[in-house]
Design a protein around this motif. Sequence first.
Motif, PDB file in Angstrom:
ATOM      1  N   ALA A   1       0.615  -1.410   0.214  1.00  0.00           N
ATOM      2  CA  ALA A   1      -0.275   0.136  -0.225  1.00  0.00           C
ATOM      3  C   ALA A   1       0.767   1.266  -0.156  1.00  0.00           C
ATOM      4  O   ALA A   1       0.174   2.519  -0.631  1.00  0.00           O
ATOM      5  CB  ALA A   1      -0.714   0.125   1.053  1.00  0.00           C
ATOM      6  N   TRP A   2       2.578   1.944   0.492  1.00  0.00           N
ATOM      7  CA  TRP A   2       2.773   2.632   0.831  1.00  0.00           C
ATOM      8  C   TRP A   2       3.332   2.963  -0.623  1.00  0.00           C
ATOM      9  O   TRP A   2       3.445   4.689  -0.644  1.00  0.00           O
ATOM     10  CB  TRP A   2       4.167   1.908   1.257  1.00  0.00           C
ATOM     11  N   ILE A   3       3.084   2.207  -1.883  1.00  0.00           N
ATOM     12  CA  ILE A   3       3.621   2.921  -3.041  1.00  0.00           C
ATOM     13  C   ILE A   3       2.479   3.547  -3.544  1.00  0.00           C
ATOM     14  O   ILE A   3       3.472   4.719  -4.756  1.00  0.00           O
ATOM     15  CB  ILE A   3       4.191   1.714  -4.180  1.00  0.00           C
ATOM     16  N   TRP A   4       1.386   3.692  -3.051  1.00  0.00           N
ATOM     17  CA  TRP A   4       0.416   4.817  -3.645  1.00  0.00           C
ATOM     18  C   TRP A   4       0.120   5.921  -3.018  1.00  0.00           C
ATOM     19  O   TRP A   4      -0.491   6.617  -3.131  1.00  0.00           O
ATOM     20  CB  TRP A   4      -0.548   3.754  -3.569  1.00  0.00           C
ATOM     21  N   ARG A   5       0.587   5.895  -1.606  1.00  0.00           N
ATOM     22  CA  ARG A   5       1.008   7.558  -1.086  1.00  0.00           C
ATOM     23  C   ARG A   5       0.678   9.009  -1.976  1.00  0.00           C
ATOM     24  O   ARG A   5      -0.279   9.009  -1.661  1.00  0.00           O
ATOM     25  CB  ARG A   5       1.876   7.711   0.021  1.00  0.00           C
ATOM     26  N   ASP A   6       1.492   8.630  -2.170  1.00  0.00           N
ATOM     27  CA  ASP A   6       1.318  10.049  -2.908  1.00  0.00           C
ATOM     28  C   ASP A   6      -0.150  10.030  -4.945  1.00  0.00           C
ATOM     29  O   ASP A   6      -0.640  11.128  -4.152  1.00  0.00           O
ATOM     30  CB  ASP A   6       2.748  10.531  -4.122  1.00  0.00           C
ATOM     31  N   VAL A   7      -0.147   8.690  -5.120  1.00  0.00           N
ATOM     32  CA  VAL A   7      -1.394   9.156  -6.204  1.00  0.00           C
ATOM     33  C   VAL A   7      -2.735   9.417  -5.121  1.00  0.00           C
ATOM     34  O   VAL A   7      -3.401  10.598  -5.449  1.00  0.00           O
ATOM     35  CB  VAL A   7      -1.740   7.970  -6.900  1.00  0.00           C
ATOM     36  N   SER A   8      -2.169   8.582  -3.906  1.00  0.00           N
ATOM     37  CA  SER A   8      -4.158   8.571  -2.973  1.00  0.00           C
ATOM     38  C   SER A   8      -4.452   9.754  -2.387  1.00  0.00           C
ATOM     39  O   SER A   8      -5.323  10.472  -2.532  1.00  0.00           O
ATOM     40  CB  SER A   8      -3.707   7.666  -2.124  1.00  0.00           C
ATOM     41  N   ALA A   9      -3.095  10.710  -2.076  1.00  0.00           N
ATOM     42  CA  ALA A   9      -3.056  11.530  -1.696  1.00  0.00           C
ATOM     43  C   ALA A   9      -4.025  12.673  -2.241  1.00  0.00           C
ATOM     44  O   ALA A   9      -4.962  13.679  -2.569  1.00  0.00           O
ATOM     45  CB  ALA A   9      -1.877  12.640  -0.894  1.00  0.00           C
ATOM     46  N   ARG A  10      -3.773  12.937  -4.124  1.00  0.00           N
ATOM     47  CA  ARG A  10      -3.701  13.431  -5.185  1.00  0.00           C
ATOM     48  C   ARG A  10      -5.796  13.193  -5.559  1.00  0.00           C
ATOM     49  O   ARG A  10      -6.634  13.827  -5.942  1.00  0.00           O
ATOM     50  CB  ARG A  10      -3.297  13.325  -6.387  1.00  0.00           C
ATOM     51  N   LEU A  11      -5.536  11.862  -5.421  1.00  0.00           N
ATOM     52  CA  LEU A  11      -7.287  11.428  -5.703  1.00  0.00           C
ATOM     53  C   LEU A  11      -8.609  11.344  -4.242  1.00  0.00           C
ATOM     54  O   LEU A  11      -9.405  12.278  -5.013  1.00  0.00           O
ATOM     55  CB  LEU A  11      -7.774   9.825  -5.730  1.00  0.00           C
ATOM     56  N   ARG A  12      -8.259  11.713  -3.748  1.00  0.00           N
ATOM     57  CA  ARG A  12      -8.962  12.633  -1.951  1.00  0.00           C
ATOM     58  C   ARG A  12      -8.965  13.935  -2.460  1.00  0.00           C
ATOM     59  O   ARG A  12     -10.126  14.225  -1.685  1.00  0.00           O
ATOM     60  CB  ARG A  12      -8.094  12.201  -1.129  1.00  0.00           C
ATOM     61  N   GLU A  13      -8.117  14.702  -2.496  1.00  0.00           N
ATOM     62  CA  GLU A  13      -8.097  16.121  -3.205  1.00  0.00           C
ATOM     63  C   GLU A  13      -9.501  15.800  -3.624  1.00  0.00           C
ATOM     64  O   GLU A  13     -10.140  16.990  -4.519  1.00  0.00           O
ATOM     65  CB  GLU A  13      -6.801  16.242  -3.788  1.00  0.00           C
ATOM     66  N   THR A  14      -9.702  15.313  -4.904  1.00  0.00           N
ATOM     67  CA  THR A  14     -11.098  15.586  -5.801  1.00  0.00           C
ATOM     68  C   THR A  14     -11.470  14.917  -5.176  1.00  0.00           C
ATOM     69  O   THR A  14     -12.899  15.251  -5.888  1.00  0.00           O
ATOM     70  CB  THR A  14     -10.488  14.728  -6.878  1.00  0.00           C
ATOM     71  N   GLY A  15     -12.370  14.411  -3.540  1.00  0.00           N
ATOM     72  CA  GLY A  15     -12.975  14.381  -3.498  1.00  0.00           C
ATOM     73  C   GLY A  15     -12.991  12.733  -2.945  1.00  0.00           C
ATOM     74  O   GLY A  15     -14.598  11.824  -2.621  1.00  0.00           O
ATOM     75  N   ALA A  16     -12.512  11.931  -4.571  1.00  0.00           N
ATOM     76  CA  ALA A  16     -12.839   9.898  -4.208  1.00  0.00           C
ATOM     77  C   ALA A  16     -12.050   9.619  -3.347  1.00  0.00           C
ATOM     78  O   ALA A  16     -11.072  10.220  -2.307  1.00  0.00           O
ATOM     79  CB  ALA A  16     -11.965   9.943  -5.328  1.00  0.00           C
ATOM     80  N   GLU A  17     -12.820   8.690  -2.451  1.00  0.00           N
ATOM     81  CA  GLU A  17     -12.614   7.753  -1.758  1.00  0.00           C
ATOM     82  C   GLU A  17     -11.023   6.835  -2.201  1.00  0.00           C
ATOM     83  O   GLU A  17     -11.398   6.302  -3.465  1.00  0.00           O
ATOM     84  CB  GLU A  17     -13.199   6.592  -1.848  1.00  0.00           C
ATOM     85  N   VAL A  18     -10.319   5.820  -1.069  1.00  0.00           N
ATOM     86  CA  VAL A  18      -9.581   5.009  -1.930  1.00  0.00           C
ATOM     87  C   VAL A  18      -8.858   4.247  -1.222  1.00  0.00           C
ATOM     88  O   VAL A  18      -8.935   4.563  -0.208  1.00  0.00           O
ATOM     89  CB  VAL A  18      -7.744   6.685  -1.889  1.00  0.00           C
ATOM     90  N   TYR A  19      -9.327   2.661  -1.590  1.00  0.00           N
ATOM     91  CA  TYR A  19      -8.501   2.186  -0.374  1.00  0.00           C
ATOM     92  C   TYR A  19      -7.416   1.320  -0.938  1.00  0.00           C
ATOM     93  O   TYR A  19      -7.545   0.706  -2.770  1.00  0.00           O
ATOM     94  CB  TYR A  19      -9.895   1.276  -0.230  1.00  0.00           C
ATOM     95  N   GLU A  20      -6.133   1.344  -0.616  1.00  0.00           N
ATOM     96  CA  GLU A  20      -4.534   0.788  -1.302  1.00  0.00           C
ATOM     97  C   GLU A  20      -4.910  -0.946  -0.599  1.00  0.00           C
ATOM     98  O   GLU A  20      -4.824  -1.158   0.910  1.00  0.00           O
ATOM     99  CB  GLU A  20      -3.388   1.684  -0.353  1.00  0.00           C
ATOM    100  N   ALA A  21      -4.345  -1.732  -0.869  1.00  0.00           N
ATOM    101  CA  ALA A  21      -4.612  -2.848  -1.146  1.00  0.00           C
ATOM    102  C   ALA A  21      -2.927  -3.488  -0.381  1.00  0.00           C
ATOM    103  O   ALA A  21      -1.907  -3.366  -0.621  1.00  0.00           O
ATOM    104  CB  ALA A  21      -4.585  -3.716  -2.442  1.00  0.00           C
ATOM    105  N   ASN A  22      -2.964  -3.663   0.918  1.00  0.00           N
ATOM    106  CA  ASN A  22      -1.858  -4.401   1.889  1.00  0.00           C
ATOM    107  C   ASN A  22      -2.024  -5.700   0.975  1.00  0.00           C
ATOM    108  O   ASN A  22      -2.204  -6.827   2.816  1.00  0.00           O
ATOM    109  CB  ASN A  22      -1.740  -4.013   2.793  1.00  0.00           C
ATOM    110  N   LEU A  23      -1.989  -6.160   0.166  1.00  0.00           N
ATOM    111  CA  LEU A  23      -1.032  -8.142  -0.172  1.00  0.00           C
ATOM    112  C   LEU A  23      -0.242  -8.498   0.566  1.00  0.00           C
ATOM    113  O   LEU A  23       0.845  -8.092   0.661  1.00  0.00           O
ATOM    114  CB  LEU A  23      -1.069  -7.753  -1.321  1.00  0.00           C
ATOM    115  N   ALA A  24      -1.075  -9.926   1.259  1.00  0.00           N
ATOM    116  CA  ALA A  24      -0.320 -10.667   1.625  1.00  0.00           C
ATOM    117  C   ALA A  24       0.918 -11.113   1.579  1.00  0.00           C
ATOM    118  O   ALA A  24       1.239 -10.879   0.508  1.00  0.00           O
ATOM    119  CB  ALA A  24      -0.689 -12.042   2.466  1.00  0.00           C
ATOM    120  N   ALA A  25       1.984 -10.701   2.438  1.00  0.00           N
ATOM    121  CA  ALA A  25       3.566 -10.839   1.631  1.00  0.00           C
ATOM    122  C   ALA A  25       4.206 -12.269   2.452  1.00  0.00           C
ATOM    123  O   ALA A  25       5.470 -12.328   1.917  1.00  0.00           O
ATOM    124  CB  ALA A  25       4.256  -9.414   2.023  1.00  0.00           C
TER     125      ALA A  25
END
Length: 504
Positions: A14-38
Amino acid sequence: MTAFVLVSGHFTRAWIWRDVSARLRETGAEVYEANLAAEAGAGLETHIEDVLRLIDAANDPELVLVGHDYGIHPVLGAADRRAERITRIVYLDAGLVKDGDRAVQLVPDQTARELLLDPARTPADGLLPAPGRGDWHRWGSIVGLSAGALDRLTAEATPQPVATLTEPLRLTGAYTAVPTSGIFCTAGGISIAGVEAMVGSGLPQFEPLTDPRVGFFDLDTGHWPMLSRPADLAGILIRAAAGEGHRIAPLPAAEEPPFARPHVLDLPERPLPDCPRERIDNLDLYFPGDSAEAFADPLPAILFVHGGPVSEDVRPTPRDWPTYIGYGKYAAGLGVIGATVEHRLYGLHAYPQAAEEIAAAVDALRAHPRVDGDRIALWFFSGGGLLTTDWLANPPAWLRCLAASYPILAPLPGWEAVDERFHPVEAVAGAGRLPIVLTRAGLEAEAIAAAVAEFVAAAEEHKAELELIDVPNGRHGFEVLDHVDEVRDAIARACASVLRHLRA
C-alpha cells in the motif's frame, strides 16, 4: 462518489500509492490501498481475498479497481466474483490475462522466471526475494525514478510469495461485463500506437481491445508511475473512471485481416503455380514439379521461419497463412525445396522453446531424402528475427545463407521477458563468412528500425557478409500489405541472392 481500490505489483504494498492516493482524495474520491499478504504460504487466492475484503467494505456506488503489473491478477480474480459492484477495471502497465494464466508467464526477469518454473529451485521458504537496488530494471523500466525514489522502492520492498506467481488464475468470465481502461507507461516500449498496430494485424486475440467500452492512455514514464509521476497518474485515473480515453477502431468488417490476405506474388491475376506439399510434424515441404518424385537428385532447401509472438488460439496457424504458403510455393517454383516450420512462440518467454523446435525441424529437413542436407538456407520474419541468434553465433557449414525480412534483431523496449541469449546484434560477431540477406521495410516501426540499424552497424564492424535490400515504401509485413511492384522486385532480388548462395 467514486472510490478507487489500488492494487500494486510485485514486491510492493500500500505504501507505494501514498502520493497518488493523496491527490485522488483531494478530488473527493475515496481510496482503498491493498496491502497484499507478503508472508510465506500466501497464494494468488490469498491476494484475491485481500482485494475482495476491500470491495465488500466499500459503500461507494462507483468502484474502480486498479491493477498494476502483477496486481491485475488479483484484481481480475476479485472482479470476476463481484462484477456487479465494479464500474471499471484499470490495467496499469499490466498484461492481458485470461483464465488459467499464471503470473509467472509475465515475469520479466529471466533469472527469476527460470527459478519459479523449476520446482527443484523454488526457494525453500516459499518467498521470492525482492530485487536489489541495481536490479529493478529487470522488472520494468526505471525511467523517471529519482535516486531517492529508487532508494525507497528498494527499502520498502517485501518478498513475493512464490505461490502468488505460480497458481493459475481462475475466471468464469463475469468480469468481462465490466468496462476497462489501459494505461501504458511508454518508456517500457508499449504505447497506444503500438497496440493499434497489433489490432491492425488482424490477429483475433487483440480484437477485444476494440470494444468501445475500453479506453487507453499513454503516460510517458517508466514502470512505476506512482513514484515517478503521481500527479499525472492520479489525473489519468480520474479520467479513466469517467470513461474517457482513446478508443481503438476495429478493422472494417469487410476487410480481411492482414495475416489472411494473399501474398503479393500469389494474387488472382497471376497466381503462383500449385505444387505438392508434404507435412511432417511441424514442417511443411513444397516440391518443384508435379510431385515430390519429379526430380532425381536431392535439392537445396529454404526454410522459412514465421514471426511472433502469436497467440496459440489463432486459426489458421501460421503454416497455413498465405504469407508462408506463398514463400514455400515461390521457392519451389524457382527449382528448390521451400519449407515452412511452425513453432510455438506464444509469448516473449517462449523463445527458447521456439529455438529448440526450429532446430529439430532443421534436422528433419536435412534428413529428408529429397533434400540436399548440405545446402540449406534459413529465412526469418518479424519477431522470428531474434531466433537468428544461434545460427549467427555459430553457423554450421551446411548453412549456406541466412535471410531475414523486416526482422526484430534486438529485444525491443519492454521486452524484458525475452531470454537474454536472443540478441542478434551481439551474435553477428560470430557470423564469419555466412552470407546474410536482410530486407528492410522503409516504413518500419521506429523501435524495430533502430534495432535493425544497430545490427547493420555491428555487422559492418565485424565484417560480416551482409547484403541489404530496401523496400522504401514497404510496411512491416509488406508481402500482404503492399501489393506493388516495389515489393515484388525486392522479394525477387532477395530470393535470387539466397539461391545464388545455395547453388554456389
